[in-house]
Design a protein around this motif. Structure first.
Motif, PDB file in Angstrom:
ATOM      1  N   LYS A 192      -5.208   0.244  17.019  1.00 24.28           N
ATOM      2  CA  LYS A 192      -4.264   1.292  16.586  1.00 24.28           C
ATOM      3  C   LYS A 192      -4.723   2.100  15.373  1.00 24.28           C
ATOM      4  CE  LYS A 192      -1.699  -0.783  13.108  1.00 24.28           C
ATOM      5  NZ  LYS A 192      -0.901   0.020  12.252  1.00 24.28           N
ATOM      6  N   VAL A 242      -6.180   5.118  13.810  1.00 23.78           N
ATOM      7  CA  VAL A 242      -6.485   6.496  14.226  1.00 23.78           C
ATOM      8  C   VAL A 242      -7.920   6.879  13.871  1.00 23.78           C
ATOM      9  CG1 VAL A 242      -5.847   8.889  13.780  1.00 23.78           C
ATOM     10  CG2 VAL A 242      -4.064   7.163  14.045  1.00 23.78           C
ATOM     11  N   SER A 250       3.959   5.669  21.077  1.00 21.27           N
ATOM     12  CA  SER A 250       3.956   6.136  19.689  1.00 21.27           C
ATOM     13  C   SER A 250       4.356   7.599  19.602  1.00 21.27           C
ATOM     14  CB  SER A 250       2.547   5.951  19.104  1.00 21.27           C
ATOM     15  OG  SER A 250       2.421   6.609  17.854  1.00 21.27           O
ATOM     16  N   ASN A 256       7.333   5.575  12.370  1.00 18.58           N
ATOM     17  CA  ASN A 256       6.434   4.827  11.488  1.00 18.58           C
ATOM     18  C   ASN A 256       6.994   3.450  11.128  1.00 18.58           C
ATOM     19  OD1 ASN A 256       5.451   7.616  11.381  1.00 18.58           O
ATOM     20  ND2 ASN A 256       4.058   6.788   9.838  1.00 18.58           N
ATOM     21  N   ASN A 286      -2.457   2.716   6.375  1.00 18.11           N
ATOM     22  CA  ASN A 286      -1.092   3.243   6.358  1.00 18.11           C
ATOM     23  C   ASN A 286      -0.505   3.252   4.949  1.00 18.11           C
ATOM     24  OD1 ASN A 286      -0.826   1.592   9.448  1.00 18.11           O
ATOM     25  ND2 ASN A 286      -0.737   3.790   9.245  1.00 18.11           N
ATOM     26  N   LEU A 287       0.480   4.102   4.764  1.00 20.48           N
ATOM     27  CA  LEU A 287       1.041   4.350   3.434  1.00 20.48           C
ATOM     28  C   LEU A 287       1.638   3.119   2.776  1.00 20.48           C
ATOM     29  CD1 LEU A 287       1.937   6.328   1.170  1.00 20.48           C
ATOM     30  CD2 LEU A 287       4.054   6.684   2.499  1.00 20.48           C
ATOM     31  N   LEU A 305      -2.856   4.657  -5.667  1.00 14.42           N
ATOM     32  CA  LEU A 305      -2.569   5.296  -4.369  1.00 14.42           C
ATOM     33  C   LEU A 305      -2.898   6.773  -4.497  1.00 14.42           C
ATOM     34  CD1 LEU A 305      -0.997   5.305  -1.487  1.00 14.42           C
ATOM     35  CD2 LEU A 305       0.872   6.253  -2.841  1.00 14.42           C
ATOM     36  N   THR A 306      -3.556   7.317  -3.479  1.00 13.72           N
ATOM     37  CA  THR A 306      -3.748   8.767  -3.423  1.00 13.72           C
ATOM     38  C   THR A 306      -2.758   9.353  -2.422  1.00 13.72           C
ATOM     39  OG1 THR A 306      -6.099   8.538  -3.926  1.00 13.72           O
ATOM     40  CG2 THR A 306      -5.388  10.633  -2.962  1.00 13.72           C
ATOM     41  N   PHE A 316      -1.931  12.098  -0.031  1.00 14.18           N
ATOM     42  CA  PHE A 316      -2.807  13.043   0.671  1.00 14.18           C
ATOM     43  C   PHE A 316      -2.145  14.424   0.785  1.00 14.18           C
ATOM     44  CE2 PHE A 316      -5.680   9.844   1.033  1.00 14.18           C
ATOM     45  CZ  PHE A 316      -5.472   8.878   2.011  1.00 14.18           C
ATOM     46  N   CYS A 338       3.965  15.114   2.963  1.00 12.20           N
ATOM     47  CA  CYS A 338       4.309  15.033   4.393  1.00 12.20           C
ATOM     48  C   CYS A 338       5.583  14.222   4.652  1.00 12.20           C
ATOM     49  CB  CYS A 338       3.168  14.369   5.162  1.00 12.20           C
ATOM     50  SG  CYS A 338       1.662  15.319   5.240  1.00 12.20           S
ATOM     51  N   ARG A 358       7.774  11.766   7.296  1.00 12.37           N
ATOM     52  CA  ARG A 358       7.733  10.860   8.435  1.00 12.37           C
ATOM     53  C   ARG A 358       9.077  10.159   8.582  1.00 12.37           C
ATOM     54  NH1 ARG A 358       3.715  13.226   8.658  1.00 12.37           N
ATOM     55  NH2 ARG A 358       1.550  12.561   9.056  1.00 12.37           N
ATOM     56  N   TYR A 407      10.434   6.622   8.799  1.00 17.08           N
ATOM     57  CA  TYR A 407      10.009   5.248   8.523  1.00 17.08           C
ATOM     58  C   TYR A 407      11.060   4.270   9.034  1.00 17.08           C
ATOM     59  CZ  TYR A 407       6.460   7.481   5.662  1.00 17.08           C
ATOM     60  OH  TYR A 407       5.407   8.270   5.237  1.00 17.08           O
ATOM     61  N   VAL A 443       6.436  11.531   1.500  1.00 22.86           N
ATOM     62  CA  VAL A 443       5.630  10.474   0.889  1.00 22.86           C
ATOM     63  C   VAL A 443       6.148  10.179  -0.516  1.00 22.86           C
ATOM     64  CG1 VAL A 443       3.308   9.875   0.075  1.00 22.86           C
ATOM     65  CG2 VAL A 443       3.583  11.074   2.251  1.00 22.86           C
TER      66      VAL A 443
HETATM   67  C1  WQD Z   1       2.047   8.325   6.553  1.00 19.51           C
HETATM   68  C2  WQD Z   1       2.018   9.416   5.492  1.00 19.51           C
HETATM   69  C3  WQD Z   1      -0.160  10.293   5.026  1.00 19.51           C
HETATM   70  C4  WQD Z   1      -1.842   6.704   3.208  1.00 19.51           C
HETATM   71  C5  WQD Z   1      -0.214   6.491  11.836  1.00 19.51           C
HETATM   72  C6  WQD Z   1      -0.540   6.660  13.285  1.00 19.51           C
HETATM   73  C7  WQD Z   1       0.654   6.278  14.116  1.00 19.51           C
HETATM   74  C8  WQD Z   1       1.039   4.875  13.764  1.00 19.51           C
HETATM   75  C9  WQD Z   1       1.390   4.791  12.281  1.00 19.51           C
HETATM   76  C10 WQD Z   1       0.011   3.210  15.133  1.00 19.51           C
HETATM   77  C11 WQD Z   1       1.083  10.553   5.857  1.00 19.51           C
HETATM   78  C12 WQD Z   1       0.419   9.605   3.809  1.00 19.51           C
HETATM   79  C13 WQD Z   1      -0.975   7.581   3.843  1.00 19.51           C
HETATM   80  C14 WQD Z   1      -2.262   6.962   1.884  1.00 19.51           C
HETATM   81  C15 WQD Z   1      -0.916   8.946   1.863  1.00 19.51           C
HETATM   82  N1  WQD Z   1      -0.030   3.991  14.064  1.00 19.51           N
HETATM   83  N2  WQD Z   1      -0.527   8.676   3.165  1.00 19.51           N
HETATM   84  N3  WQD Z   1      -1.781   8.082   1.258  1.00 19.51           N
HETATM   85  O1  WQD Z   1      -0.481   8.800   9.867  1.00 19.51           O
HETATM   86  O2  WQD Z   1       2.062   8.971  10.056  1.00 19.51           O
HETATM   87  O3  WQD Z   1       0.825   7.385  11.522  1.00 19.51           O
HETATM   88  O4  WQD Z   1       0.205   5.184  11.565  1.00 19.51           O
HETATM   89  O5  WQD Z   1       0.887   3.141  15.943  1.00 19.51           O
HETATM   90  O6  WQD Z   1       0.300   6.359  15.476  1.00 19.51           O
HETATM   91  O7  WQD Z   1      -0.828   8.023  13.516  1.00 19.51           O
HETATM   92  O8  WQD Z   1       0.996   6.897   9.112  1.00 19.51           O
HETATM   93  O9  WQD Z   1       1.077   5.512   7.085  1.00 19.51           O
HETATM   94  O10 WQD Z   1      -1.139   6.588   7.761  1.00 19.51           O
HETATM   95  O11 WQD Z   1       0.677   7.997   6.846  1.00 19.51           O
HETATM   96  O12 WQD Z   1      -0.494   9.955   1.277  1.00 19.51           O
HETATM   97  O13 WQD Z   1      -3.051   6.215   1.266  1.00 19.51           O
HETATM   98  O14 WQD Z   1       1.516   8.862   4.288  1.00 19.51           O
HETATM   99  O15 WQD Z   1      -0.817  11.499   4.656  1.00 19.51           O
HETATM  100  O16 WQD Z   1       1.668  11.764   5.417  1.00 19.51           O
HETATM  101  P1  WQD Z   1       0.816   8.142  10.097  1.00 19.51           P
HETATM  102  P2  WQD Z   1       0.340   6.670   7.672  1.00 19.51           P
END
Ligand code: WQD
Length: 336
Positions: A85, A87, A125, A180, A200-201, A216-217, A219, A230, A232, A234, A272
């Motif tokens: 899983k 990406v 997903s 998420n 993941n975040l 933590l950065t 993004f 961004c 999402r 959750y 975020v």
């Molecule tokens: C969430 C937000 C990042 C990390 C992915 C897959 C999805 C599912 C869940 C499997 C975004 C921001 C993240 C960090 C950040 N996977 N972020 N700093 O990308 O929505 O979904 O994981 O089923 O299919 O696409 O989840 O948690 O990676 O990111 O700012 O260090 O947090 O940019 O906006 P995402 P995520």
């Protein structure tokens, strides 16, 4: 007691679903290759439920293993979580993702047919929607070209299921499109176990607060959203697990050759920065974060319209974003 095979059942969502299935009077039979988790999850599941679930270590592409499991147990349904899983990793190793994620579904469907197993809940997903043009996302929202091989494997698997059910094999299928997944079991005995640097975040937040990561950065904070970061949807992993129970209970009422798809989210979007602030509020920790560049491929904003799952499956989320942050933090602290 109905026996349900959970492929990937020792993983993050799979293990939480095993608990909720047991609580609903069904017996999980767990198959997991342990590539993204570890076997002591089974002991933790016993601590939570009092039951030592039957466990098979192995690959869902291994037809003989699946046949062995079906011969040994009167399996009445399957939840198919087993998939890679990540990406980013999927763009580096696409063949590995197609073989595992698509191949394992094909093997599973064959074995279900040979063993007269009729009910399947498939782990899909929200990634299949890409960046939706209209929000919130409903199940009628057109799926877009996947941003990654991982996302494409989910779309392909959904298409396989639609075409297969049309051929009238006599099965009943629900695909759940997760938004998420976050949080952990309130007991802090099971939770997310990212191997290596979390992608993941939320695990990155908790590892930063625990001092495992320096900072933590975020993004990007220059998006067209309320605070530039961004958005999402959750969803607490226990709420997500409960959706699988409701899906099985619904399938039991349906006739053969049935397929339907449901979004599973809270119906709310959070940025975020809102997630970070919720974490700081419930943990009392000041999180060390910086604003960095955008992550390529990121969807800017997405969250679910949950009308369909609410009305058809009678499922509603019980946990808030703050509950998710509390449970994630307690889980991280339990890891020492
Ligand atoms: C969430 C937000 C990042 C990390 C992915 C897959 C999805 C599912 C869940 C499997 C975004 C921001 C993240 C960090 C950040 N996977 N972020 N700093 O990308 O929505 O979904 O994981 O089923 O299919 O696409 O989840 O948690 O990676 O990111 O700012 O260090 O947090 O940019 O906006 P995402 P995520």
């Amino acid at each position: 007691m109905k026996k349900i095979l959970i492929t990937g059942g020792a993983g993050y969502i799979g293990s939480h679903t095993a608990v909720e299935l047991w609580n609903a009077g069904m017996e999980p039979i767990i198959l997991d290759d342990l590539s993204n988790t570890n076997e002591d999850v089974l002991d933790r599941l016993k601590e939570i439920t009092g039951k030592q679930f039957v466990f098979y270590k192995g690959d869902c592409n291994d037809k003989s293993l699946l046949e062995k499991i079906c011969a040994a147990h009167q399996i009445e349904g399957v939840i198919h979580f087993a998939a890679f899983k990540a990406v980013g990793e999927s763009t580096q190793f696409p063949l590995k993702y197609y073989q595992n994620n698509v191949g394992s579904l094909l093997v599973l469907l064959q074995v279900m047919k040979e063993n007269g197993i009729h009910d399947l809940v498939f782990s899909s997903s929200c990634t299949v929607y890409g960046q939706p043009d209209v929000l919130p996302v409903t199940e009628a929202t057109p799926r877009k070209k996947a941003e990654s091989p991982y996302g494409n494997t989910k779309k392909i698997c959904e298409d396989i299921l639609v075409d297969y059910v049309k051929s009238k094999p006599g099965i009943r299928v629900i695909a759940l499109r997760y938004f998420n997944p976050v949080g952990a079991h309130p007991s802090s005995k099971i939770g997310e176990l990212p191997i290596g640097t979390p992608q993941n975040l939320v695990p990155f937040i908790t590892q930063t607060a625990a001092g495992i990561r320096e900072k933590l950065t975020v993004f990007g904070n220059d998006y067209d959203t309320s605070d530039g970061s961004c958005v999402r949807d959750y969803i607490h992993v226990v709420d997500l697990a409960d959706a699988h129970v409701k899906a099985f209970q619904y399938l039991a009422e349906k006739g053969a050759d049935f397929y339907d798809v449901f979004n599973v989210g809270t119906g709310n979007g959070n940025t975020v920065l809102e997630v970070i602030h919720a974490f700081e509020k419930v943990s009392g920790e000041k999180l060390n974060y910086v604003i960095g560049p955008r992550r390529p491929g990121d969807v800017v904003k997405t969250w679910a319209d949950t009308t369909k799952i609410n009305q058809v499956l009678g499922w509603y989320p019980k946990f808030s974003l703050e509950d998710s942050m509390r449970d994630s933090w307690n889980w991280q602290k339990s890891l020492g």
